[in-house]
Design an enzyme around this catalytic site. Sequence first.
Site, mmCIF file in Angstrom:
data_model
loop_
_atom_site.group_PDB
_atom_site.id
_atom_site.type_symbol
_atom_site.label_atom_id
_atom_site.label_comp_id
_atom_site.label_asym_id
_atom_site.label_seq_id
_atom_site.Cartn_x
_atom_site.Cartn_y
_atom_site.Cartn_z
ATOM 1 N N ASP A 103 -7.279 -5.621 -6.563
ATOM 2 C CA ASP A 103 -6.813 -6.475 -5.452
ATOM 3 C C ASP A 103 -7.909 -7.488 -5.110
ATOM 4 O OD1 ASP A 103 -5.350 -7.504 -3.333
ATOM 5 O OD2 ASP A 103 -6.041 -5.974 -1.924
ATOM 6 N N ASN A 155 -20.620 -6.063 -8.570
ATOM 7 C CA ASN A 155 -19.586 -6.988 -9.015
ATOM 8 C C ASN A 155 -18.528 -6.221 -9.807
ATOM 9 O OD1 ASN A 155 -18.180 -8.870 -10.773
ATOM 10 N ND2 ASN A 155 -19.684 -10.393 -10.122
ATOM 11 N N ALA A 156 -17.261 -6.337 -9.395
ATOM 12 C CA ALA A 156 -16.189 -5.574 -10.038
ATOM 13 C C ALA A 156 -16.057 -5.908 -11.520
ATOM 14 C CB ALA A 156 -14.867 -5.815 -9.320
ATOM 15 N N ASP A 174 -16.924 -2.358 -4.489
ATOM 16 C CA ASP A 174 -16.995 -3.655 -3.809
ATOM 17 C C ASP A 174 -18.407 -4.224 -3.953
ATOM 18 O OD1 ASP A 174 -14.902 -5.097 -1.735
ATOM 19 O OD2 ASP A 174 -16.981 -5.718 -1.403
ATOM 20 N N PHE A 185 -12.431 -4.177 -5.794
ATOM 21 C CA PHE A 185 -12.347 -5.164 -4.703
ATOM 22 C C PHE A 185 -11.813 -4.448 -3.458
ATOM 23 C CE2 PHE A 185 -11.364 -7.194 -8.772
ATOM 24 C CZ PHE A 185 -12.365 -8.149 -8.870
ATOM 25 N N ARG A 204 0.838 -1.211 0.000
ATOM 26 C CA ARG A 204 0.000 0.000 0.000
ATOM 27 C C ARG A 204 0.867 1.252 0.000
ATOM 28 N NH1 ARG A 204 -2.975 -3.343 4.208
ATOM 29 N NH2 ARG A 204 -4.510 -4.445 2.957
ATOM 30 N N CYS A 257 -3.646 -13.209 -4.801
ATOM 31 C CA CYS A 257 -3.289 -13.883 -3.542
ATOM 32 C C CYS A 257 -3.558 -15.384 -3.632
ATOM 33 C CB CYS A 257 -4.039 -13.265 -2.366
ATOM 34 S SG CYS A 257 -5.835 -13.368 -2.496
#
Length: 391
Positions: free
Chosen positions: A293, A272-273, A244, A222, A206, A333
């Site tokens: 992200d 929904n992104a 988000d 997100f 960040r 991730c």
Amino acid sequence: MTKVYLKIGEQKRIIRGHRWIYSNEIEKIEGEYKPGDIVDVYDFKNRFIGRGYINPKSKITVRLFTYRQEEINREFFKRKIEEAWQYRQKIMDTNCCRVIFGEGDFLPGLIVDKFGDYLVIQTLALGIDIHKKTIVELLDEIISPKGIYERNDVQIRELEGLKEQKGYLKGNFPTKVQIIENGIKMWVDLENGQKTGYFLDQKENRLAIAPFVKDGEVLDCFSHTGSFTLHACQFGAKHVTAVDISEHAIETIKENVLLNGFENKVDYRLGNAFDILRELQREGKKFDVTILDPPAFAKSKKALKGAIRGYKDINLRGMKITKNGGFLVTASCSHYMSPELFMEVIKDAAQDADKILRQVEFRTQSKDHPIVLNADESLYLKFGIFQVLDR
């Protein structure tokens, strides 16, 4: 002590630093044991390899604590927890940090996060859950938090034959706590937030966005509880759009934005992104910085093919709505998405978007989530910053 013998050749990965032993790597087991017991592991030539806990209900049958023939007792756990805590104190501000990162701190199955004066603990495997009382006592003794909360409401425990549960392990306190990360104030919901309440693994990443967001229009997809949104505001962004799918997340972002006095800089899009990225593209919107992200798209190897499509889609659209010369900040991730594969997906997305990318930075998780070489699972977060250029 019960002895677990490995098949020929299976010892190599373990000796190099990996601590998981799968059921199909075991030749035989000598001696009686109960799930969760401590066992010794030997290679096919009867040479000692390590000591850990066993659970035949799990595909990871044995997880090693140590490569030495030492007692796994209170003193062992005390030493390991002290080492982990001393490491964090050396490398970073410990107001909020991951204190214990499972295999990365040689305590497989144990996660401990610190949020201000409070700790949140997860014991994700039977062999570590058995020692939970001792671990909690030691955390209290070594770190002296005001409270400790258990977040064992995770499905992975069911694979170990454990119940899902959460609640107080020390004290009785409001589970909505305020932390300071990189000088920014944030509310964290220890009881109902994602994972342990907040994603600490992007703490250093960040900070990395600072040079790119100043005076810019930023899109944060997100957004979760707004950590990148808040950092962008702190670093001088002109305006941030936070996206988000969760109403609860959007409400939390609003609280955090208000807490820091950034309410005139942020607007919100609930949905929904994937859909919102398409809408923004149709609207002809362009941003100086686009941040992606997402949660883990691949939580298993079987899900990898679909995850690749998902990562490609959001990155392609992210590039399309980034101004020429602007920056794409993108992360994954998913452990199963290796750094090499992630880069291939980014390259493919750039080709289809008819863009040229210049890599500015490529990073992993914060230092309080240490990566152990030859233990690939400990490296799971990929984070890239790319300049997006028209052809």
